[in-house]
Design a protein around this motif. Sequence first.
Motif, PDB file in Angstrom:
ATOM      1  N   SER A 111      -9.196   6.548 -14.548  1.00 14.38           N
ATOM      2  CA  SER A 111      -8.378   6.645 -13.357  1.00 14.38           C
ATOM      3  C   SER A 111      -6.605   6.431 -13.369  1.00 14.38           C
ATOM      4  O   SER A 111      -6.036   5.633 -12.811  1.00 14.38           O
ATOM      5  CB  SER A 111      -8.640   5.168 -12.571  1.00 14.38           C
ATOM      6  N   GLN A 123     -13.249   3.040   4.665  1.00 16.07           N
ATOM      7  CA  GLN A 123     -13.168   2.303   3.565  1.00 16.07           C
ATOM      8  C   GLN A 123     -14.086   2.602   2.485  1.00 16.07           C
ATOM      9  O   GLN A 123     -15.117   3.465   2.873  1.00 16.07           O
ATOM     10  CB  GLN A 123     -13.752   0.553   3.916  1.00 16.07           C
ATOM     11  N   ARG A 124     -13.640   2.619   1.287  1.00 15.46           N
ATOM     12  CA  ARG A 124     -14.712   3.138   0.215  1.00 15.46           C
ATOM     13  C   ARG A 124     -16.137   2.262   0.112  1.00 15.46           C
ATOM     14  O   ARG A 124     -15.904   0.943   0.387  1.00 15.46           O
ATOM     15  CB  ARG A 124     -14.125   3.028  -1.049  1.00 15.46           C
ATOM     16  N   ARG A 152      -0.662   1.447  -8.353  1.00 15.98           N
ATOM     17  CA  ARG A 152      -1.934   0.962  -8.567  1.00 15.98           C
ATOM     18  C   ARG A 152      -1.706  -0.253  -9.738  1.00 15.98           C
ATOM     19  O   ARG A 152      -2.787  -1.233  -9.528  1.00 15.98           O
ATOM     20  CB  ARG A 152      -2.825   2.159  -9.113  1.00 15.98           C
ATOM     21  N   ARG A 187     -16.455  -0.491  -2.299  1.00 20.20           N
ATOM     22  CA  ARG A 187     -15.425  -1.553  -2.150  1.00 20.20           C
ATOM     23  C   ARG A 187     -15.981  -2.655  -1.014  1.00 20.20           C
ATOM     24  O   ARG A 187     -15.239  -3.397  -0.600  1.00 20.20           O
ATOM     25  CB  ARG A 187     -14.222  -1.255  -1.683  1.00 20.20           C
ATOM     26  N   GLU A 215      -7.627  13.275  -6.881  1.00 25.41           N
ATOM     27  CA  GLU A 215      -8.957  13.086  -7.421  1.00 25.41           C
ATOM     28  C   GLU A 215      -9.146  14.425  -8.653  1.00 25.41           C
ATOM     29  O   GLU A 215      -9.660  14.213  -9.756  1.00 25.41           O
ATOM     30  CB  GLU A 215     -10.030  13.138  -6.643  1.00 25.41           C
ATOM     31  N   ASP A 273      -8.326   4.662  -2.521  1.00 33.63           N
ATOM     32  CA  ASP A 273      -8.705   3.492  -2.067  1.00 33.63           C
ATOM     33  C   ASP A 273      -9.093   3.379  -0.726  1.00 33.63           C
ATOM     34  O   ASP A 273     -10.089   2.723  -0.272  1.00 33.63           O
ATOM     35  CB  ASP A 273      -7.924   2.163  -2.352  1.00 33.63           C
ATOM     36  N   LEU A 274      -8.342   3.975   0.037  1.00 33.79           N
ATOM     37  CA  LEU A 274      -8.480   4.220   1.517  1.00 33.79           C
ATOM     38  C   LEU A 274      -8.371   5.742   2.001  1.00 33.79           C
ATOM     39  O   LEU A 274      -7.517   6.182   1.277  1.00 33.79           O
ATOM     40  CB  LEU A 274      -7.724   3.546   2.403  1.00 33.79           C
ATOM     41  N   ASP A 280       0.765  -1.319   0.018  1.00 33.68           N
ATOM     42  CA  ASP A 280      -0.118   0.031   0.031  1.00 33.68           C
ATOM     43  C   ASP A 280       0.979   1.408  -0.079  1.00 33.68           C
ATOM     44  O   ASP A 280       2.046   1.314   0.492  1.00 33.68           O
ATOM     45  CB  ASP A 280      -0.621  -0.099   0.989  1.00 33.68           C
ATOM     46  N   ILE A 289      -3.601   5.108  -0.419  1.00 30.69           N
ATOM     47  CA  ILE A 289      -4.203   5.709   0.719  1.00 30.69           C
ATOM     48  C   ILE A 289      -4.042   7.189   1.240  1.00 30.69           C
ATOM     49  O   ILE A 289      -2.923   7.486   1.438  1.00 30.69           O
ATOM     50  CB  ILE A 289      -3.726   4.923   2.201  1.00 30.69           C
ATOM     51  N   ARG A 337      -2.677  -0.498  -2.865  1.00 28.45           N
ATOM     52  CA  ARG A 337      -4.112   0.456  -2.624  1.00 28.45           C
ATOM     53  C   ARG A 337      -3.319   2.079  -2.368  1.00 28.45           C
ATOM     54  O   ARG A 337      -2.221   2.012  -1.714  1.00 28.45           O
ATOM     55  CB  ARG A 337      -4.547   0.311  -1.499  1.00 28.45           C
TER      56      ARG A 337
END
Length: 350
Positions: free
Chosen positions: A272, A345-346, A247, A349, A265, A295-296, A51, A254, A252
Amino acid sequence: MKTDLFDFELPREVIAHRPENPRDMAKLLSVGKDFEDHRMIDLPELIQPGDLLVFNDTKVIPARLKGKRGEAGIEVTLHKQEPPSPDGGARWWTFAKPAKKLRPDDIVRFADGFTARVENKLDGGEVLLAFDLPPEELYPYLEEYGKMPLPPYIQREAGSDNQDAGDYQTRFAKYRGAVAAPTASLHYTDRLMLALEEKGIEHLTLTLHVGAGTFLPVKVDDLKDHKMHSEIGHISKETAERINTVRARGGRIIAVGTTALRLLESAADNNSTLHPFDGETDIFITPGYKFKIVDLLLTNFHLPRSTLFMLVSAFAGLDRMRAAYQHAIQNGYRFYSYGDCSLLQREDRL
């Protein structure tokens, strides 16, 4: 979408006025299908080797100044830098109190040799100041005469002690320009960073100069009528490539804080893929947003009716976040900038 959906009752006694000591002993609420209570020092056990933690390396400047227009006292908080004026002077948008005393071309005097001219004035107390100093020469004057821009919910005078100068700055702070700290990064210590490294969890930094608008509650009834203040950010080519590589291999991403998430974003395309970024973003993330990169999310506990509570509700689900905040209040978690943390957490997911 109505703003009232993001309102909740918050007892004043849960607002933190100092950070936890040591910082990695702050509480950490893991929010997934269930709620789990931890400490920040437990973070390496809650995420996986491979991660990548993404921190914001902006540095908070002493952005709160007191001055005078004639004999009238004025307080301003710098919140967004603009390109220099034609004569090379620094220009900043500020929140001024009381703004009604200021008019275009008024001179505000902060100290001998340290003045600014009112260049523009907007509704809501926003005033554009043109300083009599170049951008780089302004910073020493801010260090001498400015105060750390503590959030309004911390009930003490900014600069009333020296502790906030260190407390309200993260270990990653490098590039000056923020007027609010990326507070999710305040919890990291040498031993926590070492434990993350030993677990095989990488980290890197990007830069988003956080503006004072991050503290402002949403005052409109409908979110479509809210105007976000823009912030300046930078993601290097090397950083974008490394994140894309992580990725691609299944690691992930974070985001440590909503500031890091907003910039990631903003720089992502609809496939993505993350791209280098150098400019302004006024991204406003609300439920229904489709996340592309993160992701987190590690983030502190936010104000009712704030754009940040809207963001975490978009990430983890509004009902889940309302329940998580009630759990936090009932279990002694501390809120806001100096408060505890959550690992989200998303929703898509789970």
